[in-house]
Structures are given as structure tokens and as C-alpha cells.
Design a protein around this motif. Sequence first.
Motif, PDB file in Angstrom:
ATOM      1  N   SER A  31       0.763  -1.375  -0.025  1.00 52.15           N
ATOM      2  CA  SER A  31      -0.019   0.070  -0.113  1.00 52.15           C
ATOM      3  C   SER A  31       0.879   1.232  -0.012  1.00 52.15           C
ATOM      4  CB  SER A  31      -0.955  -0.105   1.225  1.00 52.15           C
ATOM      5  OG  SER A  31      -1.837  -0.988   1.310  1.00 52.15           O
ATOM      6  N   ARG A  32       0.742   2.001  -1.106  1.00 51.32           N
ATOM      7  CA  ARG A  32       1.532   3.252  -1.265  1.00 51.32           C
ATOM      8  C   ARG A  32       0.840   4.361  -1.445  1.00 51.32           C
ATOM      9  NH1 ARG A  32       4.812  -1.016  -2.785  1.00 51.32           N
ATOM     10  NH2 ARG A  32       6.906  -0.801  -2.451  1.00 51.32           N
ATOM     11  N   MET A  33       1.089   5.621  -0.940  1.00 52.45           N
ATOM     12  CA  MET A  33       0.204   6.834  -0.983  1.00 52.45           C
ATOM     13  C   MET A  33       1.452   8.075  -1.334  1.00 52.45           C
ATOM     14  SD  MET A  33      -0.319   6.888   3.103  1.00 52.45           S
ATOM     15  CE  MET A  33      -0.226   5.045   3.351  1.00 52.45           C
ATOM     16  N   VAL A  34       0.797   8.975  -1.943  1.00 47.80           N
ATOM     17  CA  VAL A  34       1.643  10.285  -2.211  1.00 47.80           C
ATOM     18  C   VAL A  34       1.069  11.339  -1.361  1.00 47.80           C
ATOM     19  CG1 VAL A  34       2.311  11.649  -3.881  1.00 47.80           C
ATOM     20  CG2 VAL A  34       2.251   9.332  -4.397  1.00 47.80           C
ATOM     21  N   VAL A  35       1.913  12.068  -0.854  1.00 43.21           N
ATOM     22  CA  VAL A  35       1.461  13.619  -0.104  1.00 43.21           C
ATOM     23  C   VAL A  35       1.217  14.663  -1.171  1.00 43.21           C
ATOM     24  CG1 VAL A  35       1.959  15.292   1.718  1.00 43.21           C
ATOM     25  CG2 VAL A  35       2.839  12.817   2.001  1.00 43.21           C
ATOM     26  N   THR A  36       0.159  14.804  -1.324  1.00 39.19           N
ATOM     27  CA  THR A  36      -0.620  15.886  -2.441  1.00 39.19           C
ATOM     28  C   THR A  36      -0.625  17.191  -1.881  1.00 39.19           C
ATOM     29  OG1 THR A  36      -2.547  14.952  -2.131  1.00 39.19           O
ATOM     30  CG2 THR A  36      -1.292  13.949  -3.945  1.00 39.19           C
ATOM     31  N   ARG A  37      -0.777  17.608  -0.494  1.00 35.67           N
ATOM     32  CA  ARG A  37      -0.680  18.724  -0.028  1.00 35.67           C
ATOM     33  C   ARG A  37      -0.034  18.687   1.411  1.00 35.67           C
ATOM     34  NH1 ARG A  37      -6.007  21.928   1.277  1.00 35.67           N
ATOM     35  NH2 ARG A  37      -5.147  24.189   1.930  1.00 35.67           N
ATOM     36  N   ALA A  38       0.681  19.512   1.600  1.00 36.09           N
ATOM     37  CA  ALA A  38       1.383  19.589   2.953  1.00 36.09           C
ATOM     38  C   ALA A  38       1.638  20.957   3.431  1.00 36.09           C
ATOM     39  CB  ALA A  38       2.704  18.795   2.951  1.00 36.09           C
ATOM     40  N   VAL A  39       1.880  21.246   4.628  1.00 36.32           N
ATOM     41  CA  VAL A  39       2.575  22.383   5.421  1.00 36.32           C
ATOM     42  C   VAL A  39       3.861  21.918   5.734  1.00 36.32           C
ATOM     43  CG1 VAL A  39       2.300  24.265   6.891  1.00 36.32           C
ATOM     44  CG2 VAL A  39       0.248  23.110   5.541  1.00 36.32           C
ATOM     45  N   PRO A  40       4.928  21.753   5.210  1.00 35.69           N
ATOM     46  CA  PRO A  40       6.105  21.225   5.795  1.00 35.69           C
ATOM     47  C   PRO A  40       6.737  21.565   6.944  1.00 35.69           C
ATOM     48  CG  PRO A  40       6.399  21.623   3.256  1.00 35.69           C
ATOM     49  CD  PRO A  40       5.249  22.400   3.857  1.00 35.69           C
ATOM     50  N   GLU A  41       6.762  23.174   7.363  1.00 35.44           N
ATOM     51  CA  GLU A  41       6.991  23.435   8.390  1.00 35.44           C
ATOM     52  C   GLU A  41       6.247  23.268   9.680  1.00 35.44           C
ATOM     53  OE1 GLU A  41       4.721  26.832   6.218  1.00 35.44           O
ATOM     54  OE2 GLU A  41       5.969  25.258   5.815  1.00 35.44           O
ATOM     55  N   GLU A  42       4.999  22.809   9.668  1.00 37.01           N
ATOM     56  CA  GLU A  42       4.224  22.273  10.611  1.00 37.01           C
ATOM     57  C   GLU A  42       4.188  20.890  10.732  1.00 37.01           C
ATOM     58  OE1 GLU A  42       2.986  24.092  12.972  1.00 37.01           O
ATOM     59  OE2 GLU A  42       3.747  26.031  11.954  1.00 37.01           O
ATOM     60  N   ARG A  43       4.895  20.131   9.657  1.00 33.97           N
ATOM     61  CA  ARG A  43       4.766  18.598   9.619  1.00 33.97           C
ATOM     62  C   ARG A  43       3.317  18.230   9.545  1.00 33.97           C
ATOM     63  NH1 ARG A  43       8.738  16.632  14.384  1.00 33.97           N
ATOM     64  NH2 ARG A  43      10.873  17.364  13.746  1.00 33.97           N
ATOM     65  N   LEU A  44       2.500  19.020   8.714  1.00 29.87           N
ATOM     66  CA  LEU A  44       1.149  18.919   8.627  1.00 29.87           C
ATOM     67  C   LEU A  44       0.891  18.068   7.051  1.00 29.87           C
ATOM     68  CD1 LEU A  44      -1.763  19.009   9.373  1.00 29.87           C
ATOM     69  CD2 LEU A  44      -1.737  21.334   9.091  1.00 29.87           C
ATOM     70  N   VAL A  45      -0.036  17.262   7.125  1.00 34.98           N
ATOM     71  CA  VAL A  45      -0.451  16.624   5.651  1.00 34.98           C
ATOM     72  C   VAL A  45      -1.748  16.900   5.637  1.00 34.98           C
ATOM     73  CG1 VAL A  45      -0.632  14.778   4.513  1.00 34.98           C
ATOM     74  CG2 VAL A  45       1.582  15.031   5.623  1.00 34.98           C
ATOM     75  N   LEU A  46      -2.028  17.639   4.575  1.00 36.68           N
ATOM     76  CA  LEU A  46      -3.684  18.021   4.508  1.00 36.68           C
ATOM     77  C   LEU A  46      -4.388  17.066   3.324  1.00 36.68           C
ATOM     78  CD1 LEU A  46      -3.380  21.715   4.402  1.00 36.68           C
ATOM     79  CD2 LEU A  46      -4.121  20.515   6.302  1.00 36.68           C
TER      80      LEU A  46
END
Length: 389
Positions: free
Chosen positions: A216-231
Motif C-alpha cells: 500500500s503506497r500513497m503520495v502526499v499531495t498537499r502539505a505544510v512542511p514547516e508544521e509537519r502537517l499533511v492535508l
Amino acid sequence: MTVLEDLDRMPAKAVRIAVSHLDDAEAALADLRRQLSHARPSFILLFVPSRLSPDALSEALRNVFPNTVVFGCTTAGQITPRGYEDDALVALAFERSHFRVASTLFAPISPVSIADVVQQTERLAEQFRVTPGRKRLALIFADGLSKQEDILVAALEAGLKDIPVFGGSAGDGMRFEQTQVLRNGEFHSNAALLLLLETELAFSGLGFDHFQPTDSRMVVTRAVPEERLVLEINGSPAAHEYARLVNVPVDELSPTIFAENPVLVRNGNTYHVRAIQQIHGEHGLTFLSAIDDGLLLTLGRGKEIIRTLDTGLAVTDKQGEPPDFILGFDCYLRKLEIDRKGLAPEASERFRERRVVGFSTYGEQHLGVHVNQTFVGVAFFKPRGSVLP
């Protein structure tokens, strides 16, 4: 069995260990001092449970240990001679006959100045010259809520060069409100403490987890890197897509689910855990390590955790002898999984057998990499031959 009886089962030669469960900060420190009355420490490491006030401890330290160098941090749990605990104040007195230490504090670390960290680290290493025939290693204790450990340890690796570095991110129980490191009697948030150790003891670094990649693989398609947050993951709200992949309703996502279903990032032939801390808002996921747009993630599946603990801790020196003690940095998510599966007594027994003492962390640092859901440690072997003056 009393705490003292547990300590008697763990008679390390190069470090003396003390544990207190008293509620008052000054009384707890006085309890530790009594247990360490025969120690001649180069320094003391103090691992602080979330029930004790750092401010009260800082004030009491000046009265109870006025002439002793004390470092440490707040924790998400402790590993004592009994094994896993949640409310123990733990002190490790590193005997001056076997250890020398120098320290520096990086503050603030959010944001990290890579140039400043490298320069400060190089200066410390240059001033703390190694004695012929001895070896150096570094320990790092960082604010576990700073979200800066990835950059910090990479900068440390550059500054320390051939000196290995191990460590753990300070914790705050399960509150995730404030984590602190201790140096010179003062606790600091938004900071990291670097200890440079010299010893004649042989030592060996440890680092292991119990996960293997799935399909099972997934791609981060929207993130806020400085907050370590994946939307978003795979173009969908992150929490919903993760819940779908692990086959759990989104409203049942919890730290235990995250602990047992981590996501992995591949680096060459090695997979590192990128642990999920919690749901952010309605759909986001907050991580405990660096995250970015376009990052490819793989869902992990756990192997038998006690068996991997047995294998990972089975380290010996060149003579085939077990460690004098193991200083351990163990992710709090590992303990969550172990607790849920009813395996805490077995894990604690393994820690006792292998003489592990340390704390549960919000993240681990191993040879220039910030990782999660990993046991990182340093095995120090029994003294042989000469000692430090």
C-alpha cells in the motif's frame, strides 16, 4: 519487589541508577541523592515524568545537588530497572572514573540555523579534545514539539563529523503541550541539549524498529512542511485516505491505530518510520518527522515486537560479554502498541535482562537521522583496564 531490590539486580559498574516515586520535587531529589551517596559522578542525567513540575525541580536542584552537573529532559515515560514506568524520576550518575562530558545548548531551535549549529558543534568538539586511547560520542536531547529535529541532527552530523550521535526528543506524557531540556539547573523549551562524552568504555550504537513495508503506497499531495502537517494524501483529505487504507472508520483513528499502522519512507534500501502524531482539525494529519509535498509513503506492517526487541538488544562486546548498561531512547508509540497488546510485562522483563535504562520519547535521533517508532540506544560495556583520572 522494592525499587532498591530492582536496582540491586542491575549492578552496573560505570553508572549508578536511582529512582524515586515521591510527589514532592525536593523530596524526590533528596531521595535520589540518598541512593547516589556513594557515586562520584562526572554528571547526572535526569529523566522527568510529566507529573513533576520542571520549575519546582529546577528550584530544588539548587538545594539538593548544588555542586553536581545535572542534565536531562522531560519525558513521555521512563525505562527503569523495573522496565516501563510512567511516574518515575530517574537519575543516572555517570562515574567520573569512566566519563568526561562537555555540553552546549542550542536555543532557540525553531527555526534552526544550520550554520550556527554546525559552528557551535565544531567549536565544542575542538575545545573538548579527545584523550589518546579514549573515544567520544554525542547525546542529543531536543524539544520534542519543536518540529526541528530533522534539520538539527543533520547539522549535528556535519559539525560532529566522525563522532556518532544518538538521542531522543523530550516528551510531555501524552499531553503534547510543552517539552523541555535541562542544563545547568534550568529547563528550556524551544531548545536542544548536546552532550559530548569521552570514555574508555567500549560502546555500540543500537537502532531498530519492527515494521516491514506493505504494497500500500500513497503520495502526499498537499502539505505544510514547516508544521509537519499533511492535508491531502492521493488527492483526498489526509485523515480519510489514511483511514481507508488501514480499513478503520475515520472517527476511530487514535494514537494506537497510528502506532500499529505507521507510514514508512524509503531511503536507499532502508525504510524509516514517519509516525503520525494526531489528527489536525477535521481532515489533516500531524506527523512527528519531516514531511513534504510529493513524498512517497508506504504503509507499514508490524512484525512481532517482543521478538524484534530480543534480537535488537542482543548485543555483546568482542569478548562476547553483555553490556554494563544500555542507555535507551524508545518511542512512546512503541509503548502504546506494547500496552494495547498486553505485552508490557514481557517488554519490561527484556529491558531488565539487558540492563536498559532511559525514557519514552517523541522521536529518536540515530547517526544523523531523525526517526520515529524506533528504539535507539547506546550499549556501554563493562570497564576493562585503565580508568579516567
